[in-house]
Design an enzyme around this catalytic site. Structure first.
Site, PDB file in Angstrom:
ATOM      1  N   ILE A 261       0.862  -1.169   0.000  1.00  0.00           N
ATOM      2  CA  ILE A 261       0.000   0.000   0.000  1.00  0.00           C
ATOM      3  C   ILE A 261       0.902   1.223   0.000  1.00  0.00           C
ATOM      4  CG2 ILE A 261      -1.754   1.267   1.306  1.00  0.00           C
ATOM      5  CD1 ILE A 261      -2.229  -1.677   2.595  1.00  0.00           C
ATOM      6  N   CYS A 262       0.580   2.186  -0.843  1.00  0.00           N
ATOM      7  CA  CYS A 262       1.346   3.427  -0.902  1.00  0.00           C
ATOM      8  C   CYS A 262       2.823   3.096  -1.197  1.00  0.00           C
ATOM      9  CB  CYS A 262       1.164   4.193   0.408  1.00  0.00           C
ATOM     10  SG  CYS A 262       1.731   5.895   0.397  1.00  0.00           S
ATOM     11  N   ASN A 263       3.744   3.737  -0.489  1.00  0.00           N
ATOM     12  CA  ASN A 263       5.159   3.482  -0.786  1.00  0.00           C
ATOM     13  C   ASN A 263       5.718   2.297  -0.007  1.00  0.00           C
ATOM     14  OD1 ASN A 263       5.494   4.500   1.778  1.00  0.00           O
ATOM     15  ND2 ASN A 263       6.632   6.331   1.151  1.00  0.00           N
TER      16      ASN A 263
ATOM     17  N   THR B 115       2.790   2.971  -7.026  1.00  0.00           N
ATOM     18  CA  THR B 115       3.034   3.492  -5.689  1.00  0.00           C
ATOM     19  C   THR B 115       2.437   4.892  -5.619  1.00  0.00           C
ATOM     20  OG1 THR B 115       4.731   3.840  -3.983  1.00  0.00           O
ATOM     21  CG2 THR B 115       5.291   4.520  -6.228  1.00  0.00           C
TER      22      THR B 115
END
Length: 337
Positions: A118-120, A138
């Site tokens: 999730i995300c970075n 990302t």
């Protein structure tokens, strides 16, 4: 396609979410809430079993100061899970590799039915070698750093979420909810996922890519450079007909040399820069004014509103009117009367 909900060897599928000091709290709570809410609509033997795995000792302090307590440290978590998700956080981009954590991630990813970030959180998977040669996404703000540090990744930075085999990656923060809803739909079918989306008051599938959430797209060169002088002129004359010949004349060079130097220094062609500058100008006007689309299109140098819509769709994955509906001041602050 017919869905066969929750076809797992285990009766209760396990979702493990890796967190660490400095984690983005919503990267943890958002996906967990999706699966926890799903349990309302599933038979007891189909309920998700949720666990937070820590990559730090003791309580984990999130990036917003909130404190999380993991169920166990990763060094004490050898059990295979059905879904492994790695959360993100501002600290990850420049964080040094952790050999023990990387080895644990490789082992867990190999054993899990599905895994992702999730995300970075993609940086942790990348440092473990789990994104080599894969398609991934990302947070838009970290995409350039991820591409630079790990050029072997086939990065698709505008995607909200992306699947490559059993690997799933998402864009930033709330996109983890989008990804979790998609995973839930694979498990239990779209009806359950839709009911959970309604419970959480989110869209089952949002329109457009994540570029529409990023700051303006146009990159700029130094103002006193050849490219910078042309860029400043373009920004002041977006409504004009801007050709390579005209722009080259402004800096007293041939069109061929100008196009070569511009592409080298700006990392895009003059035509691409002009188009992005027009999109940025239109975004600002759509956010801050109530002018008709036709007027904004002409002021920003598009042929007409239809042309502006096409370019928005290409660059942002959403139309101009949809962009206004999502981001204009009046849309963000509706009247309570």
């Amino acid at each position: 396609m017919r869905h066969h909900p929750l076809e797992y060897p285990r009766i209760m599928p396990t979702v493990s979410l890796l967190a660490f000091p400095g984690v983005q709290s919503l990267d943890v709570s958002g996906p967990l809430d999706v699966f926890a809410e799903a349990n309302r609509f599933l038979l007891p033997q189909q309920h998700y079993r949720l666990q937070v795995i820590g990559a730090g000792d003791g309580p984990l302090i999130c990036s917003n100061g909130m404190q999380l307590t993991a169920h166990r440290h990763f060094t004490h978590s050898d059990e295979a899970c059905d879904l492994l998700l790695v959360a993100g956080g501002p600290v990850l981009v420049k964080q040094a590799p952790d050999a023990a954590l990387g080895a644990w991630l490789r082992q867990q990813a190999q054993q899990a039915k599905r895994f992702g970030s999730i995300c970075n959180g993609a940086f942790l998977l990348a440092r473990a070698g789990l994104l080599d040669g894969t398609r991934a996404t990302t947070h838009w703000d970290d995409a350039a750093a991820l591409a630079q540090q790990f050029p072997q990744i086939r990065l698709e930075p505008d995607r909200i979420w992306l699947r490559d085999g059993k690997l799933y990656t998402s864009a930033g923060v709330t996109a983890g909810i989008d990804l979790s809803l998609a995973l839930l739909a694979e498990d239990a079918g779209p009806e359950v996922a839709l009911n959970v989306a309604k419970r959480l008051v989110v869209f089952m599938q949002r329109s457009g890519g994540q570029s529409q959430f990023s700051p303006y797209l146009t990159p700029y060169a130094e103002e006193d450079s050849l490219v910078g002088r042309v860029q400043q002129y373009v920004l002041a004359h977006l409504g004009d007909k801007l050709t390579v010949e005209k722009l080259a004349g402004l800096v007293a060079t041939s069109p061929r040399n100008f196009a070569r130097v511009f592409a080298r220094d700006a990392r895009m062609t003059p035509a691409e820069f002009i188009e992005l500058a027009r999109v940025d100008a239109a975004r600002a006007m759509l956010e801050r004014s109530a002018l008709p689309l036709k007027s904004i299109a002409i002021d920003c140098g598009f042929r007409d509103a239809g042309h502006m819509r096409q370019v928005f769709q290409k660059r942002l994955g959403t139309g101009a009117q949809q962009y206004r509906d999502s981001f204009s001041a009046s849309a963000r602050h509706p009247s309570n009367e």
